[in-house]
Design a protein around this motif. Structure first.
Motif, PDB file in Angstrom:
ATOM      1  N   ALA A 211       0.813  -1.218   0.000  1.00  0.00           N
ATOM      2  CA  ALA A 211       0.000   0.000   0.000  1.00  0.00           C
ATOM      3  C   ALA A 211       0.845   1.266   0.000  1.00  0.00           C
ATOM      4  O   ALA A 211       0.331   2.353   0.166  1.00  0.00           O
ATOM      5  N   THR A 212       2.165   1.139  -0.200  1.00  0.00           N
ATOM      6  CA  THR A 212       3.004   2.334  -0.285  1.00  0.00           C
ATOM      7  C   THR A 212       3.218   2.658  -1.754  1.00  0.00           C
ATOM      8  O   THR A 212       3.684   1.813  -2.516  1.00  0.00           O
ATOM      9  N   ARG A 213       2.863   3.864  -2.153  1.00  0.00           N
ATOM     10  CA  ARG A 213       2.940   4.209  -3.581  1.00  0.00           C
ATOM     11  C   ARG A 213       4.264   4.858  -3.925  1.00  0.00           C
ATOM     12  O   ARG A 213       4.793   4.692  -5.001  1.00  0.00           O
ATOM     13  N   PHE A 214       4.824   5.625  -3.010  1.00  0.00           N
ATOM     14  CA  PHE A 214       6.120   6.238  -3.303  1.00  0.00           C
ATOM     15  C   PHE A 214       6.843   6.541  -2.001  1.00  0.00           C
ATOM     16  O   PHE A 214       6.251   6.554  -0.923  1.00  0.00           O
TER      17      PHE A 214
ATOM     18  N   VAL B  49      13.450   2.976   7.682  1.00  0.00           N
ATOM     19  CA  VAL B  49      12.320   3.321   6.816  1.00  0.00           C
ATOM     20  C   VAL B  49      11.291   4.025   7.692  1.00  0.00           C
ATOM     21  O   VAL B  49      10.907   3.505   8.745  1.00  0.00           O
ATOM     22  N   VAL B  50      10.898   5.224   7.279  1.00  0.00           N
ATOM     23  CA  VAL B  50       9.879   5.953   8.032  1.00  0.00           C
ATOM     24  C   VAL B  50       8.533   5.711   7.352  1.00  0.00           C
ATOM     25  O   VAL B  50       8.371   6.039   6.176  1.00  0.00           O
ATOM     26  N   LEU B  51       7.616   5.107   8.106  1.00  0.00           N
ATOM     27  CA  LEU B  51       6.255   4.927   7.589  1.00  0.00           C
ATOM     28  C   LEU B  51       5.536   6.243   7.878  1.00  0.00           C
ATOM     29  O   LEU B  51       4.898   6.422   8.921  1.00  0.00           O
ATOM     30  N   ALA B  52       5.707   7.190   6.956  1.00  0.00           N
ATOM     31  CA  ALA B  52       5.344   8.577   7.260  1.00  0.00           C
ATOM     32  C   ALA B  52       3.858   8.718   7.580  1.00  0.00           C
ATOM     33  O   ALA B  52       3.481   9.482   8.474  1.00  0.00           O
ATOM     34  N   GLY B  53       3.020   7.962   6.882  1.00  0.00           N
ATOM     35  CA  GLY B  53       1.582   8.067   7.112  1.00  0.00           C
ATOM     36  C   GLY B  53       1.194   7.642   8.522  1.00  0.00           C
ATOM     37  O   GLY B  53       0.177   8.081   9.063  1.00  0.00           O
ATOM     38  N   LYS B  54       2.000   6.766   9.123  1.00  0.00           N
ATOM     39  CA  LYS B  54       1.702   6.261  10.473  1.00  0.00           C
ATOM     40  C   LYS B  54       2.582   6.926  11.527  1.00  0.00           C
ATOM     41  O   LYS B  54       2.459   6.638  12.716  1.00  0.00           O
ATOM     42  N   LYS B  55       3.564   7.713  11.085  1.00  0.00           N
ATOM     43  CA  LYS B  55       4.538   8.336  11.994  1.00  0.00           C
ATOM     44  C   LYS B  55       5.281   7.273  12.817  1.00  0.00           C
ATOM     45  O   LYS B  55       5.427   7.373  14.036  1.00  0.00           O
ATOM     46  N   VAL B  56       5.711   6.224  12.124  1.00  0.00           N
ATOM     47  CA  VAL B  56       6.440   5.127  12.769  1.00  0.00           C
ATOM     48  C   VAL B  56       7.786   4.965  12.066  1.00  0.00           C
ATOM     49  O   VAL B  56       7.862   5.012  10.836  1.00  0.00           O
TER      50      VAL B  56
ATOM     51  N   SER C 234       2.012  -0.174  22.488  1.00  0.00           N
ATOM     52  CA  SER C 234       2.952  -1.068  21.792  1.00  0.00           C
ATOM     53  C   SER C 234       2.196  -2.065  20.915  1.00  0.00           C
ATOM     54  O   SER C 234       2.700  -2.485  19.871  1.00  0.00           O
ATOM     55  N   ASP C 235       0.961  -2.413  21.328  1.00  0.00           N
ATOM     56  CA  ASP C 235       0.148  -3.302  20.474  1.00  0.00           C
ATOM     57  C   ASP C 235      -0.124  -2.634  19.121  1.00  0.00           C
ATOM     58  O   ASP C 235      -0.083  -3.285  18.070  1.00  0.00           O
ATOM     59  N   VAL C 236      -0.418  -1.321  19.158  1.00  0.00           N
ATOM     60  CA  VAL C 236      -0.692  -0.603  17.899  1.00  0.00           C
ATOM     61  C   VAL C 236       0.554  -0.619  17.018  1.00  0.00           C
ATOM     62  O   VAL C 236       0.489  -0.889  15.806  1.00  0.00           O
ATOM     63  N   LEU C 237       1.731  -0.368  17.639  1.00  0.00           N
ATOM     64  CA  LEU C 237       2.976  -0.385  16.856  1.00  0.00           C
ATOM     65  C   LEU C 237       3.201  -1.760  16.230  1.00  0.00           C
ATOM     66  O   LEU C 237       3.603  -1.879  15.071  1.00  0.00           O
ATOM     67  N   GLN C 238       2.930  -2.799  17.024  1.00  0.00           N
ATOM     68  CA  GLN C 238       3.149  -4.164  16.526  1.00  0.00           C
ATOM     69  C   GLN C 238       2.209  -4.460  15.352  1.00  0.00           C
ATOM     70  O   GLN C 238       2.612  -5.054  14.349  1.00  0.00           O
ATOM     71  N   ARG C 239       0.966  -3.985  15.481  1.00  0.00           N
ATOM     72  CA  ARG C 239       0.003  -4.221  14.392  1.00  0.00           C
ATOM     73  C   ARG C 239       0.458  -3.499  13.120  1.00  0.00           C
ATOM     74  O   ARG C 239       0.449  -4.068  12.025  1.00  0.00           O
ATOM     75  N   ILE C 240       0.895  -2.238  13.272  1.00  0.00           N
ATOM     76  CA  ILE C 240       1.353  -1.473  12.102  1.00  0.00           C
ATOM     77  C   ILE C 240       2.558  -2.169  11.462  1.00  0.00           C
ATOM     78  O   ILE C 240       2.665  -2.267  10.235  1.00  0.00           O
ATOM     79  N   ALA C 241       3.459  -2.687  12.306  1.00  0.00           N
ATOM     80  CA  ALA C 241       4.658  -3.354  11.789  1.00  0.00           C
ATOM     81  C   ALA C 241       4.275  -4.566  10.945  1.00  0.00           C
ATOM     82  O   ALA C 241       4.781  -4.753   9.827  1.00  0.00           O
ATOM     83  N   VAL C 242       3.366  -5.382  11.467  1.00  0.00           N
ATOM     84  CA  VAL C 242       3.010  -6.623  10.756  1.00  0.00           C
ATOM     85  C   VAL C 242       2.178  -6.310   9.511  1.00  0.00           C
ATOM     86  O   VAL C 242       2.339  -6.954   8.468  1.00  0.00           O
ATOM     87  N   GLU C 243       1.318  -5.276   9.600  1.00  0.00           N
ATOM     88  CA  GLU C 243       0.559  -4.890   8.402  1.00  0.00           C
ATOM     89  C   GLU C 243       1.501  -4.395   7.306  1.00  0.00           C
ATOM     90  O   GLU C 243       1.290  -4.640   6.123  1.00  0.00           O
TER      91      GLU C 243
END
Ligand SMILES: Cc1cc2nc3c(=O)[nH]c(=O)nc-3n(C[C@H](O)[C@H](O)[C@H](O)COP(=O)(O)OP(=O)(O)OC[C@H]3O[C@@H](n4cnc5c(N)ncnc54)[C@H](O)[C@@H]3O)c2cc1C
Length: 220
Positions: A5-8, A109-116, A145-154
């Motif tokens: 889901a990352t376009r650029f 890698v910065v997941l900018a949309g998630k600020k992670v 930390s659960d939210v971070l873990q979910r974002i990481a796996v997604e």
């Protein structure tokens, strides 16, 4: 590898990473001791003016001509009793570190949309982020930390099922994000190196140089 889901993305070729902050600090302390410095680990319960110097109350109770308060988000416990008002607040942050996530990404890698921020560290693949105004005493909130873990796996499905460790830390923040790096007003010999916000590791060396220039006189 590109997260789904990352376009650029944007490539920053001068981005640097400390792969193991503990090893980095240990190397610095070893260099300090090697150059004749002395390290004593002790809690300081109070600072009191004594003649033209300062006494550190607590274990050791020693007197110094110059003292640098660099106690992070806890600095107010030492400064408030002296009437030094600093509007410092902890922005608590979390990370989740996966064991064995080697090769998933090769650099931060910065997941900018998630600020992670995802960073391959020496000891695992680390996902850090979130800001929580939760004070100094409250225990970590596992939901963060659960939210971070979910974002990481997604973002990187190959991490699913890997064991992960979580951590919460305090970012010492000023309302304007500008750290205080100077001698305290009206308190000769008492130096402040506080409020480094989200960049305390990055800014530690320039801060140390500025403080040492202040105490020892600027280099020519
Ligand atoms: C999730 C997360 C990710 C981060 N990522 C980055 C990053 O990528 N890059 C970056 O540059 N920064 C990052 N930071 C921010 C960085 O961690 C902080 O800015 C930095 O730790 C602040 O340094 P400090 O020395 O002021 O405070 P601290 O690192 O908190 O150190 C203060 C020390 O003083 C000690 N202390 C407190 N009170 C006393 C007392 N009374 N007596 C004796 N000792 C005392 C504490 O135990 C502590 O060891 C991150 C922070 C978090 C939470």
């Amino acid at each position: 590898m590109r997260p789904p889901a990352t376009r650029f993305g944007m490539f920053l070729d001068d981005y640097a990473t400390i792969l193991n902050p503990r090893r980095y600090v240990e190397a610095m302390t070893a260099a300090f001791v090697g150059a004749g410095g002395e390290i004593e680990r002790a809690g300081v319960s109070a600072l009191t003016r004594e003649g033209d110097g300062w006494r550190l109350q607590g274990a050791g109770s020693r007197r110094f001509e110059h003292v640098v308060v660099a106690a992070g988000a806890w600095s107010r416990t030492l400064l408030d009793p002296l009437g030094i008002r600093v509007p410092l607040e902890s922005q608590r942050g979390y990370h989740v570190q996966f064991e064995g996530g080697d090769g998933v990404i090769s650099r931060t890698v910065v997941l900018a949309g998630k600020k992670v921020f995802a960073t391959p560290m020496e000891l695992g693949l680390r996902f850090g982020g979130t800001v929580e105004i939760g004070g100094l005493a409250r225990p970590p909130d596992a939901r963060r930390s659960d939210v971070l873990q979910r974002i990481a796996v997604e973002s990187f499905p190959q991490l699913a099922g890997l064991s992960a460790q979580t951590w919460m830390g305090h970012r010492p923040c000023m309302p304007n994000s500008v750290p205080v790096i100077s001698e305290a007003q009206g308190q000769p010999g008492l130096w402040l190196a506080i409020g480094h916000d989200h960049l305390g590791l990055t800014d530690s060396l320039p801060t140390a140089l500025r403080i040492s220039d202040g105490i020892c006189g600027a280099r020519s």
